[in-house]
Design a protein around this motif. Sequence first.
Motif, mmCIF file in Angstrom:
data_model
loop_
_atom_site.group_PDB
_atom_site.id
_atom_site.type_symbol
_atom_site.label_atom_id
_atom_site.label_comp_id
_atom_site.label_asym_id
_atom_site.label_seq_id
_atom_site.Cartn_x
_atom_site.Cartn_y
_atom_site.Cartn_z
ATOM 1 N N GLU A 182 71.184 -22.065 13.067
ATOM 2 C CA GLU A 182 72.313 -22.806 13.648
ATOM 3 C C GLU A 182 72.458 -22.491 15.137
ATOM 4 O O GLU A 182 72.755 -23.391 15.947
ATOM 5 C CB GLU A 182 73.593 -22.445 12.893
ATOM 6 N N GLU A 183 72.245 -21.237 15.493
ATOM 7 C CA GLU A 183 72.349 -20.863 16.908
ATOM 8 C C GLU A 183 71.254 -21.529 17.739
ATOM 9 O O GLU A 183 71.498 -21.960 18.868
ATOM 10 C CB GLU A 183 72.260 -19.338 17.052
ATOM 11 N N ARG A 184 70.055 -21.632 17.160
ATOM 12 C CA ARG A 184 68.940 -22.229 17.897
ATOM 13 C C ARG A 184 69.061 -23.746 17.976
ATOM 14 O O ARG A 184 68.749 -24.354 19.003
ATOM 15 C CB ARG A 184 67.601 -21.881 17.214
ATOM 16 N N HIS A 185 69.461 -24.342 16.862
ATOM 17 C CA HIS A 185 69.480 -25.807 16.767
ATOM 18 C C HIS A 185 70.615 -26.226 15.831
ATOM 19 O O HIS A 185 70.416 -26.342 14.625
ATOM 20 C CB HIS A 185 68.129 -26.306 16.225
ATOM 21 N N PRO A 186 71.818 -26.442 16.363
ATOM 22 C CA PRO A 186 72.969 -26.741 15.514
ATOM 23 C C PRO A 186 72.781 -28.013 14.682
ATOM 24 O O PRO A 186 72.357 -29.052 15.208
ATOM 25 C CB PRO A 186 74.111 -26.909 16.521
ATOM 26 N N ARG A 187 73.082 -27.899 13.408
ATOM 27 C CA ARG A 187 73.089 -29.034 12.470
ATOM 28 C C ARG A 187 74.103 -28.722 11.379
ATOM 29 O O ARG A 187 74.294 -27.560 11.033
ATOM 30 C CB ARG A 187 71.722 -29.214 11.788
ATOM 31 N N PRO A 188 74.714 -29.735 10.786
ATOM 32 C CA PRO A 188 75.579 -29.462 9.634
ATOM 33 C C PRO A 188 74.746 -28.951 8.453
ATOM 34 O O PRO A 188 73.709 -29.516 8.128
ATOM 35 C CB PRO A 188 76.207 -30.823 9.314
ATOM 36 N N LEU A 189 75.207 -27.830 7.854
ATOM 37 C CA LEU A 189 74.478 -27.204 6.746
ATOM 38 C C LEU A 189 75.095 -27.589 5.413
ATOM 39 O O LEU A 189 76.296 -27.391 5.188
ATOM 40 C CB LEU A 189 74.491 -25.676 6.893
ATOM 41 N N TYR A 190 74.273 -28.131 4.536
ATOM 42 C CA TYR A 190 74.687 -28.474 3.175
ATOM 43 C C TYR A 190 73.884 -27.626 2.191
ATOM 44 O O TYR A 190 72.658 -27.532 2.301
ATOM 45 C CB TYR A 190 74.435 -29.960 2.881
ATOM 46 N N LEU A 191 74.576 -27.008 1.244
ATOM 47 C CA LEU A 191 73.895 -26.272 0.184
ATOM 48 C C LEU A 191 73.787 -27.142 -1.058
ATOM 49 O O LEU A 191 74.736 -27.846 -1.418
ATOM 50 C CB LEU A 191 74.665 -25.002 -0.182
ATOM 51 N N VAL A 192 72.643 -27.099 -1.695
ATOM 52 C CA VAL A 192 72.462 -27.667 -3.032
ATOM 53 C C VAL A 192 72.137 -26.482 -3.921
ATOM 54 O O VAL A 192 71.118 -25.817 -3.728
ATOM 55 C CB VAL A 192 71.329 -28.704 -3.066
ATOM 56 N N SER A 193 73.008 -26.183 -4.871
ATOM 57 C CA SER A 193 72.878 -24.906 -5.575
ATOM 58 C C SER A 193 73.019 -25.039 -7.083
ATOM 59 O O SER A 193 73.758 -25.896 -7.585
ATOM 60 C CB SER A 193 73.938 -23.929 -5.054
ATOM 61 N N ALA A 194 72.294 -24.176 -7.773
ATOM 62 C CA ALA A 194 72.440 -23.977 -9.217
ATOM 63 C C ALA A 194 72.245 -22.492 -9.470
ATOM 64 O O ALA A 194 71.566 -21.810 -8.705
ATOM 65 C CB ALA A 194 71.415 -24.797 -9.987
ATOM 66 N N MET A 195 72.847 -21.987 -10.538
ATOM 67 C CA MET A 195 72.723 -20.559 -10.842
ATOM 68 C C MET A 195 72.752 -20.336 -12.344
ATOM 69 O O MET A 195 73.251 -21.176 -13.102
ATOM 70 C CB MET A 195 73.864 -19.760 -10.190
ATOM 71 N N LEU A 196 72.236 -19.186 -12.741
ATOM 72 C CA LEU A 196 72.329 -18.774 -14.139
ATOM 73 C C LEU A 196 73.672 -18.106 -14.396
ATOM 74 O O LEU A 196 74.318 -17.599 -13.475
ATOM 75 C CB LEU A 196 71.193 -17.810 -14.496
ATOM 76 N N THR A 197 74.072 -18.053 -15.651
ATOM 77 C CA THR A 197 75.367 -17.460 -16.006
ATOM 78 C C THR A 197 75.387 -15.953 -15.801
ATOM 79 O O THR A 197 76.451 -15.336 -15.758
ATOM 80 C CB THR A 197 75.706 -17.764 -17.483
ATOM 81 N N THR A 198 74.201 -15.338 -15.655
ATOM 82 C CA THR A 198 74.127 -13.886 -15.471
ATOM 83 C C THR A 198 74.321 -13.462 -14.018
ATOM 84 O O THR A 198 74.330 -12.266 -13.719
ATOM 85 C CB THR A 198 72.760 -13.370 -15.964
ATOM 86 N N LYS A 199 74.454 -14.430 -13.122
ATOM 87 C CA LYS A 199 74.533 -14.112 -11.695
ATOM 88 C C LYS A 199 75.980 -14.145 -11.202
ATOM 89 O O LYS A 199 76.885 -14.619 -11.883
ATOM 90 C CB LYS A 199 73.676 -15.096 -10.885
ATOM 91 N N ASP A 200 76.186 -13.654 -9.966
ATOM 92 C CA ASP A 200 77.507 -13.556 -9.336
ATOM 93 C C ASP A 200 77.628 -14.645 -8.271
ATOM 94 O O ASP A 200 77.261 -14.422 -7.112
ATOM 95 C CB ASP A 200 77.666 -12.164 -8.720
ATOM 96 N N PRO A 201 78.146 -15.824 -8.614
ATOM 97 C CA PRO A 201 78.190 -16.919 -7.649
ATOM 98 C C PRO A 201 79.064 -16.622 -6.434
ATOM 99 O O PRO A 201 78.692 -16.941 -5.301
ATOM 100 C CB PRO A 201 78.768 -18.092 -8.458
ATOM 101 N N VAL A 202 80.223 -16.015 -6.659
ATOM 102 C CA VAL A 202 81.126 -15.739 -5.529
ATOM 103 C C VAL A 202 80.451 -14.793 -4.535
ATOM 104 O O VAL A 202 80.484 -15.008 -3.321
ATOM 105 C CB VAL A 202 82.458 -15.152 -6.031
ATOM 106 N N GLY A 203 79.808 -13.747 -5.051
ATOM 107 C CA GLY A 203 79.104 -12.809 -4.184
ATOM 108 C C GLY A 203 77.970 -13.465 -3.421
ATOM 109 O O GLY A 203 77.707 -13.133 -2.258
ATOM 110 N N PHE A 204 77.281 -14.415 -4.062
ATOM 111 C CA PHE A 204 76.188 -15.123 -3.391
ATOM 112 C C PHE A 204 76.713 -16.080 -2.325
ATOM 113 O O PHE A 204 76.178 -16.156 -1.216
ATOM 114 C CB PHE A 204 75.347 -15.893 -4.412
ATOM 115 N N PHE A 205 77.777 -16.833 -2.657
ATOM 116 C CA PHE A 205 78.274 -17.874 -1.749
ATOM 117 C C PHE A 205 79.077 -17.323 -0.567
ATOM 118 O O PHE A 205 79.122 -17.929 0.498
ATOM 119 C CB PHE A 205 79.165 -18.863 -2.510
ATOM 120 N N ARG A 206 79.738 -16.186 -0.751
ATOM 121 C CA ARG A 206 80.693 -15.712 0.261
ATOM 122 C C ARG A 206 80.095 -15.595 1.666
ATOM 123 O O ARG A 206 80.765 -15.945 2.645
ATOM 124 C CB ARG A 206 81.295 -14.386 -0.189
#
Length: 438
Positions: A330-354
Amino acid sequence: MDQITAILDRLLALHPKEIDLSLGRMERLLAALGHPERRLPPVIHVAGTNGKGSVTGTMRAILEAAGKRCHVYTSPHLVSFNERIRLGEGGRIVDDAKLFDALLRCEEANAGQEITFFEITTAAGLLLFAEEPADVLLLEVGLGGRLDATNVIDRPLASVITPVSMDHEKFLGSRLGEIAGEKAGIIKPGCPVVVAPQEPEAEAVILRLAQRLRAPVHLFGQDFTAFQDHGRLAFQDEEGLHDLPLSNLSGSHQIINAGVAIAALKAAGLWPGAEIAARGLRKVNWPGRLQPLTHGPLLEKCPEGAEVWLDGGHNPGAGVAIARFMGEQEERHPRPLYLVSAMLTTKDPVGFFRPFEGLARHVACVPITSSTTARDPFELADFARVAGLEATPFTRLDDALADIVACAQKDGEPPRILICGSLYLVGEVLAANGMTPR
């Protein structure tokens, strides 16, 4: 249904649980197979939470540049199960005929007894590694270390502990120190151990066990270091400073991974020198880790001119590293960032996304079709919102991409898209794009 799929399905049904950490079943099967683990080439054993694959891939690239024949064992796979096993010269992925034969022999030796899928398929890998000639086996732990199916090696050339963070708490413990203790379980008496940067709690546990086992320690930041210097990789240890090219892998965290890989080769007595290592670093390939998507049918469904990245990282530590890289972009070349995400139930989504708060404009949450333990997109979107991100659930990846196309048209500029959160999702994307790893 082909032969490989059919036998893998049968092996998956041999144990009611996908994960049941123990070495007893593995030792029983290896004995029935004539102990292939005792006939392996020299081993470098790699455990940790993040960076295992990148460190392994970097070691393989350097060793192959030196003309060494490498066996490689990694998991999970992205598209084809065969990816987990690479054999000998050129690190070729095992072919169907050899894989089927090894799996069938393991199935017959197991004689219908209870064993997990990872255990019996790891036994098949060890069988192949014992029977095919090679100079070294790069052996990546599946889960944890102490009770992992790969931990049947008595005297590795070196053990490697990559950065440890919270993951798989259900199996490894609820505190970082407990998890680090499980990872450090691959350290063997008198055998050198290379330790990547760690949180203080994890580092203390690892060093304490190494001291008890009298295993020589090579600790990042104390015995060696690696850093970027004027667009180059600088590696320094007691032998001096090596000026090397940056790894072919993207992200500042790959500086550390490359340093750990170099230190591991040195500890194992396999360092080929800076000139050969430089050739290897330029060729490192590890799919699904900050991998740019530059062509293919999936890219055609993205907004025109979009920059698309794939990364299978799925825990808080990975979230920090990936978000840091996206921030640098973003610092080098600003663009709007969109995430496309999926996760397993064993993972910590809040910790990953924060770590993406304030950086990502929106999260499109999608399903995973190749796993039975995938988190529902509607639930995942709720977690993303808890982490401070705007999020929308979608029932199909194509619908998520179509929504980003519509947003890009409103923005009036090409976006940056990060497909992330699961190696299963990355594998599905690569398969849909006709990009099976080779």
